[in-house]
Scaffold this motif. Sequence first.
Motif, mmCIF file in Angstrom:
data_model
loop_
_atom_site.group_PDB
_atom_site.id
_atom_site.type_symbol
_atom_site.label_atom_id
_atom_site.label_comp_id
_atom_site.label_asym_id
_atom_site.label_seq_id
_atom_site.Cartn_x
_atom_site.Cartn_y
_atom_site.Cartn_z
ATOM 1 N N ARG A 128 0.942 -1.173 -0.073
ATOM 2 C CA ARG A 128 0.070 0.144 -0.047
ATOM 3 C C ARG A 128 0.957 1.309 0.111
ATOM 4 N NH1 ARG A 128 -2.620 -0.982 4.202
ATOM 5 N NH2 ARG A 128 -4.522 -2.088 3.078
ATOM 6 N N GLY A 178 -3.351 -0.682 -5.319
ATOM 7 C CA GLY A 178 -4.470 -0.723 -4.544
ATOM 8 C C GLY A 178 -4.984 -1.869 -4.013
ATOM 9 N N GLU A 179 -6.212 -1.846 -3.649
ATOM 10 C CA GLU A 179 -6.780 -2.981 -2.975
ATOM 11 C C GLU A 179 -7.001 -4.241 -4.050
ATOM 12 O OE1 GLU A 179 -7.175 -3.826 -0.162
ATOM 13 O OE2 GLU A 179 -6.956 -1.781 0.920
ATOM 14 N N TRP A 180 -7.383 -3.938 -5.397
ATOM 15 C CA TRP A 180 -7.453 -4.925 -6.108
ATOM 16 C C TRP A 180 -6.192 -5.554 -6.660
ATOM 17 C CZ3 TRP A 180 -11.867 -7.399 -6.963
ATOM 18 C CH2 TRP A 180 -13.069 -6.725 -6.718
ATOM 19 N N ARG A 181 -5.225 -4.783 -6.847
ATOM 20 C CA ARG A 181 -3.873 -5.141 -7.049
ATOM 21 C C ARG A 181 -3.116 -5.891 -6.184
ATOM 22 N NH1 ARG A 181 0.996 -1.107 -9.541
ATOM 23 N NH2 ARG A 181 2.422 -3.133 -10.169
#
Length: 308
Positions: free
Chosen positions: A187, A192-195
């Motif tokens: 992070r 990002g969260e999806w990655r």
Amino acid sequence: MEAKLANRNRFRSDREGSSLVSGLLHGFFVFMSAFCIIPIVLVMIASFTDESMLRTSGYTFFPKMFSLAAYHYLFLDIGQLIRAYGVTVFITVGGTLISLLLSSLIAYPMSRLDFPYRKMLSFYVFFTILLNGGLVPWYLVYTQIIDLRDTIWALIIPGLLMNGFNVLIMRTFFSNSVPVSVIESARIDGAGEWRIFFQLVLPLSVSVIATIGMFTTLAYWNDWFNGLIFISESKYFSVQYLMTKALLNIQFLSSHTENANSAKMISEMPQNSVIMAMAVIGVGPILISYPFFQKYLVKGLTVGSVKG
């Protein structure tokens, strides 16, 4: 000098004791493997055994007469059997991939301590393990609301998220085996969260994904109940349902031998060998393909997330 001899003797005795334990363990696992393999071999031999020999001599590893009558009976409609195999492979591969994706997408937020609704979602998943709506509401939802009858999705959708236990296993693995420091460093680097999920969490979770995927694959491959409930068109029959239907037809004819035509058909039909041939056709492909996928499971068990 005496100390060296004592150490050498101690080392030799330890090595002999270790070899003895290793030999006992190897012998135990060889016995257990044979205990599992021998029934499968017996079923395969029985499927090629003449029906008259099965009725008179029973099941044996060395039959006196071989016959292909059971497979000839099953392959009378080879086109239907090939189509059923295609349906089974499609629902197994597609259902397993979709189920793994949905299960992991639910389990990952539940494993994150900063997710505000993690306890509520965990309770919801756990509640579905303890209680369910029953067969009638389940049937009405998929037939009256979603209307999946006589579609290929009727063999896939009912099995996608029916097992909340798999979700809880994934959640526990994500919580214990994926370090928070790795997620935080990703992070900080701008991910990002999806990655983070697709490029970091999933590659570190190969072992649990392989394990749950194996269970899900077996569940889809062996499923015949959904076909019995939702499918009436033969083009959507799976191989397991096709085998079950043939077995039910044999049992029906066997219980109605008062009819002359039924009695003649039963006398000419290789009943016992057909049942064994059904088992070989149904379980054969999954047994053949399993060793090729096992290496991914073993590899996933040895993959570490933090290298030092």
